[in-house]
Design a protein around this motif. Structure first.
Motif, PDB file in Angstrom:
ATOM      1  N   ARG A   1       0.838  -1.199   0.000  1.00 23.53           N
ATOM      2  CA  ARG A   1       0.000   0.000   0.000  1.00 23.53           C
ATOM      3  C   ARG A   1       0.874   1.251   0.000  1.00 23.53           C
ATOM      4  NH1 ARG A   1      -4.974  -1.270  -1.413  1.00 23.53           N
ATOM      5  NH2 ARG A   1      -5.703   0.675  -0.480  1.00 23.53           N
ATOM      6  N   TRP A   2       0.395   2.274  -0.678  1.00 26.35           N
ATOM      7  CA  TRP A   2       1.006   3.594  -0.649  1.00 26.35           C
ATOM      8  C   TRP A   2       0.084   4.547   0.095  1.00 26.35           C
ATOM      9  CZ3 TRP A   2       2.923   4.714  -6.343  1.00 26.35           C
ATOM     10  CH2 TRP A   2       3.965   3.829  -6.647  1.00 26.35           C
ATOM     11  N   VAL A   3       0.668   5.617   0.615  1.00 25.65           N
ATOM     12  CA  VAL A   3      -0.099   6.615   1.359  1.00 25.65           C
ATOM     13  C   VAL A   3       0.250   8.006   0.853  1.00 25.65           C
ATOM     14  CG1 VAL A   3      -0.379   7.737   3.613  1.00 25.65           C
ATOM     15  CG2 VAL A   3      -0.381   5.249   3.460  1.00 25.65           C
ATOM     16  N   TYR A   4      -0.788   8.823   0.667  1.00 30.87           N
ATOM     17  CA  TYR A   4      -0.588  10.254   0.405  1.00 30.87           C
ATOM     18  C   TYR A   4      -1.252  11.025   1.534  1.00 30.87           C
ATOM     19  CZ  TYR A   4       0.149  14.603  -2.110  1.00 30.87           C
ATOM     20  OH  TYR A   4       0.593  15.855  -2.475  1.00 30.87           O
ATOM     21  N   LEU A   5      -0.478  11.904   2.160  1.00 32.41           N
ATOM     22  CA  LEU A   5      -0.969  12.730   3.262  1.00 32.41           C
ATOM     23  C   LEU A   5      -1.018  14.177   2.802  1.00 32.41           C
ATOM     24  CD1 LEU A   5      -1.682  12.845   6.356  1.00 32.41           C
ATOM     25  CD2 LEU A   5       0.731  13.381   6.719  1.00 32.41           C
ATOM     26  N   GLN A   6      -2.193  14.809   2.918  1.00 36.08           N
ATOM     27  CA  GLN A   6      -2.356  16.215   2.566  1.00 36.08           C
ATOM     28  C   GLN A   6      -2.706  16.996   3.835  1.00 36.08           C
ATOM     29  OE1 GLN A   6      -1.950  17.753  -0.568  1.00 36.08           O
ATOM     30  NE2 GLN A   6      -2.087  19.624   0.640  1.00 36.08           N
ATOM     31  N   VAL A   7      -1.811  17.876   4.258  1.00 31.63           N
ATOM     32  CA  VAL A   7      -2.059  18.679   5.456  1.00 31.63           C
ATOM     33  C   VAL A   7      -2.978  19.843   5.097  1.00 31.63           C
ATOM     34  CG1 VAL A   7      -1.029  19.983   7.341  1.00 31.63           C
ATOM     35  CG2 VAL A   7       0.209  18.035   6.355  1.00 31.63           C
ATOM     36  N   LEU A   8      -4.063  19.985   5.836  1.00 36.86           N
ATOM     37  CA  LEU A   8      -5.031  21.056   5.565  1.00 36.86           C
ATOM     38  C   LEU A   8      -4.807  22.270   6.455  1.00 36.86           C
ATOM     39  CD1 LEU A   8      -8.311  18.965   5.165  1.00 36.86           C
ATOM     40  CD2 LEU A   8      -6.644  19.611   3.413  1.00 36.86           C
ATOM     41  N   GLU A   9      -4.486  22.028   7.715  1.00 31.83           N
ATOM     42  CA  GLU A   9      -4.186  23.136   8.625  1.00 31.83           C
ATOM     43  C   GLU A   9      -3.316  22.621   9.762  1.00 31.83           C
ATOM     44  OE1 GLU A   9      -7.680  23.689  11.787  1.00 31.83           O
ATOM     45  OE2 GLU A   9      -8.374  24.000   9.736  1.00 31.83           O
ATOM     46  N   GLY A  10      -2.595  23.552  10.393  1.00 33.44           N
ATOM     47  CA  GLY A  10      -1.755  23.177  11.515  1.00 33.44           C
ATOM     48  C   GLY A  10      -0.382  22.703  11.079  1.00 33.44           C
ATOM     49  N   THR A  11       0.274  21.969  11.971  1.00 36.84           N
ATOM     50  CA  THR A  11       1.644  21.502  11.769  1.00 36.84           C
ATOM     51  C   THR A  11       1.771  20.072  12.264  1.00 36.84           C
ATOM     52  OG1 THR A  11       2.522  23.739  12.103  1.00 36.84           O
ATOM     53  CG2 THR A  11       4.068  21.929  12.337  1.00 36.84           C
ATOM     54  N   LEU A  12       2.492  19.254  11.500  1.00 34.58           N
ATOM     55  CA  LEU A  12       2.828  17.893  11.902  1.00 34.58           C
ATOM     56  C   LEU A  12       4.348  17.753  11.839  1.00 34.58           C
ATOM     57  CD1 LEU A  12       0.118  15.892   9.930  1.00 34.58           C
ATOM     58  CD2 LEU A  12       0.312  16.024  12.408  1.00 34.58           C
ATOM     59  N   ALA A  13       4.939  17.151  12.871  1.00 38.93           N
ATOM     60  CA  ALA A  13       6.396  17.070  12.911  1.00 38.93           C
ATOM     61  C   ALA A  13       6.851  15.779  13.564  1.00 38.93           C
ATOM     62  CB  ALA A  13       6.971  18.271  13.671  1.00 38.93           C
ATOM     63  N   ASN A  14       8.023  15.299  13.113  1.00 41.27           N
ATOM     64  CA  ASN A  14       8.742  14.226  13.790  1.00 41.27           C
ATOM     65  C   ASN A  14      10.235  14.554  13.693  1.00 41.27           C
ATOM     66  OD1 ASN A  14       9.553  13.448  11.185  1.00 41.27           O
ATOM     67  ND2 ASN A  14       8.001  11.830  11.042  1.00 41.27           N
ATOM     68  N   ALA A  15      11.078  13.604  14.006  1.00 40.84           N
ATOM     69  CA  ALA A  15      12.518  13.885  14.032  1.00 40.84           C
ATOM     70  C   ALA A  15      13.076  14.181  12.646  1.00 40.84           C
ATOM     71  CB  ALA A  15      13.257  12.704  14.655  1.00 40.84           C
ATOM     72  N   GLU A  16      12.404  13.718  11.592  1.00 38.43           N
ATOM     73  CA  GLU A  16      12.931  13.863  10.239  1.00 38.43           C
ATOM     74  C   GLU A  16      12.377  15.055   9.475  1.00 38.43           C
ATOM     75  OE1 GLU A  16      11.752  10.688  11.282  1.00 38.43           O
ATOM     76  OE2 GLU A  16      13.816  10.270  11.870  1.00 38.43           O
ATOM     77  N   MET A  17      11.167  15.507   9.789  1.00 38.90           N
ATOM     78  CA  MET A  17      10.534  16.535   8.964  1.00 38.90           C
ATOM     79  C   MET A  17       9.443  17.274   9.709  1.00 38.90           C
ATOM     80  SD  MET A  17       8.204  14.108   6.467  1.00 38.90           S
ATOM     81  CE  MET A  17       9.547  12.930   6.246  1.00 38.90           C
ATOM     82  N   THR A  18       9.093  18.428   9.163  1.00 38.23           N
ATOM     83  CA  THR A  18       7.953  19.211   9.640  1.00 38.23           C
ATOM     84  C   THR A  18       7.074  19.536   8.450  1.00 38.23           C
ATOM     85  OG1 THR A  18       9.202  20.202  11.463  1.00 38.23           O
ATOM     86  CG2 THR A  18       7.215  21.350  10.753  1.00 38.23           C
ATOM     87  N   LEU A  19       5.790  19.258   8.592  1.00 38.48           N
ATOM     88  CA  LEU A  19       4.821  19.517   7.536  1.00 38.48           C
ATOM     89  C   LEU A  19       3.891  20.643   7.975  1.00 38.48           C
ATOM     90  CD1 LEU A  19       3.853  15.816   6.710  1.00 38.48           C
ATOM     91  CD2 LEU A  19       5.532  17.246   5.511  1.00 38.48           C
ATOM     92  N   GLN A  20       3.683  21.599   7.080  1.00 38.94           N
ATOM     93  CA  GLN A  20       2.802  22.731   7.335  1.00 38.94           C
ATOM     94  C   GLN A  20       1.556  22.627   6.470  1.00 38.94           C
ATOM     95  OE1 GLN A  20       3.642  24.821   9.690  1.00 38.94           O
ATOM     96  NE2 GLN A  20       5.864  24.623   9.889  1.00 38.94           N
ATOM     97  N   ALA A  21       0.588  23.479   6.743  1.00 39.23           N
ATOM     98  CA  ALA A  21      -0.649  23.510   5.963  1.00 39.23           C
ATOM     99  C   ALA A  21      -0.330  23.671   4.480  1.00 39.23           C
ATOM    100  CB  ALA A  21      -1.539  24.647   6.438  1.00 39.23           C
ATOM    101  N   GLY A  22      -0.937  22.826   3.650  1.00 41.34           N
ATOM    102  CA  GLY A  22      -0.717  22.844   2.211  1.00 41.34           C
ATOM    103  C   GLY A  22       0.311  21.851   1.738  1.00 41.34           C
ATOM    104  N   ASP A  23       1.162  21.372   2.640  1.00 40.32           N
ATOM    105  CA  ASP A  23       2.172  20.386   2.256  1.00 40.32           C
ATOM    106  C   ASP A  23       1.537  19.020   2.027  1.00 40.32           C
ATOM    107  OD1 ASP A  23       4.217  22.238   2.507  1.00 40.32           O
ATOM    108  OD2 ASP A  23       4.806  21.569   4.517  1.00 40.32           O
ATOM    109  N   GLY A  24       2.121  18.255   1.128  1.00 42.69           N
ATOM    110  CA  GLY A  24       1.744  16.864   0.915  1.00 42.69           C
ATOM    111  C   GLY A  24       2.923  15.959   1.230  1.00 42.69           C
ATOM    112  N   LEU A  25       2.639  14.690   1.476  1.00 37.89           N
ATOM    113  CA  LEU A  25       3.688  13.710   1.747  1.00 37.89           C
ATOM    114  C   LEU A  25       3.359  12.424   1.004  1.00 37.89           C
ATOM    115  CD1 LEU A  25       6.289  13.113   3.415  1.00 37.89           C
ATOM    116  CD2 LEU A  25       4.778  12.114   5.145  1.00 37.89           C
ATOM    117  N   LEU A  26       4.287  11.977   0.144  1.00 34.47           N
ATOM    118  CA  LEU A  26       4.126  10.742  -0.606  1.00 34.47           C
ATOM    119  C   LEU A  26       4.896   9.639   0.109  1.00 34.47           C
ATOM    120  CD1 LEU A  26       4.523  13.341  -2.684  1.00 34.47           C
ATOM    121  CD2 LEU A  26       4.269  11.585  -4.413  1.00 34.47           C
ATOM    122  N   VAL A  27       4.211   8.543   0.420  1.00 31.67           N
ATOM    123  CA  VAL A  27       4.816   7.475   1.210  1.00 31.67           C
ATOM    124  C   VAL A  27       4.668   6.159   0.455  1.00 31.67           C
ATOM    125  CG1 VAL A  27       4.849   6.298   3.441  1.00 31.67           C
ATOM    126  CG2 VAL A  27       4.158   8.701   3.314  1.00 31.67           C
TER     127      VAL A  27
END
Length: 225
Positions: free
Chosen positions: A177-203
């Protein structure tokens, strides 16, 4: 994992529309961003009061609208006439062919919505329309699934769309399975990256998603290509 930065998305700017495109769409073309698995379109649309998309046709596409604020007026050739309110999801199956239009229902307030296209597993299906509001809840919440279980909207593809709200996102995709994450608002972070509103993540390759933060996001669980 590959970040799709918000600032690098395509843009369409009209007198009545401000739209940002995660994938190639309309006059925006980027050969590096043509879709992800069966996910073909994620447009972040803001429509001015009284503006909208005139009647036009589609075939063989599962078209999802998620209204973030305001009210979106929908009409189609099935005879559907609906107002989609903030927090509601709409799933229109274009199938063998459908004509539809979307307009801002307000003459004074803008409408903000996400427009999403996913390719169906089978072509030529009868067109259909679904719409539902989902009560807000912390964590991942399935809103669109292949079987329509537990009151979710049913899509004609092996894909699941989750809405995430809260402070902790933890998701382990199954093998294949693949995952696409689309951030709509706020912030998501871990040790490797920080995602802001509007950012996408391809996994790809079944990598686990583990983030702390706050806000809202859409998570697409899709078959690997």
């Amino acid at each position: 994992m590959i970040i799709r930065p918000s600032a690098e998305r395509g843009r369409a700017q009209l007198s009545w529309l401000n739209s940002q495109h995660s994938f190639s769409f309309g006059h925006y073309y980027d050969p590096r961003h043509q879709g992800f698995s069966h996910l073909r379109v994620i447009n972040d649309d803001r429509v001015a009061p009284g503006g909208g998309f005139a009647p036009h046709g589609h075939r063989d596409m599962e078209i999802i609208s998620y209204v973030r604020s305001g009210t979106l007026a929908h009409r189609d050739s099935l005879g559907t006439e609906e107002h989609i309110q903030a927090g509601e999801f709409q799933l229109m199956r274009a199938g063998s062919g459908i004509q539809h239009s979307e307009f801002n229902a307000s003459s004074s307030e803008p409408v903000h919505f996400m427009q999403i296209w996913i390719e169906p597993a089978q072509r030529g299906l009868p067109p259909s329309y679904q719409q539902r509001a989902f009560a807000a809840q912390d964590g991942l919440q399935a809103v669109i699934t292949p079987d329509g279980a537990n009151g979710t909207l049913q899509i004609a593809q092996d894909a699941t769309l989750y809405r995430w709200q809260g402070s902790r996102l933890d998701y382990q995709p199954a093998a294949g399975r693949w995952v696409y994450l689309q951030v709509l608002e706020g912030t998501l972070a871990n040790a490797e990256m920080t995602l802001q509103a509007g950012d996408g993540l391809l996994v790809r390759e079944g990598e686990a998603l583990r983030f702390d933060g706050h806000g809202e996001a859409l998570l697409f669980d899709l078959p690997a290509e």
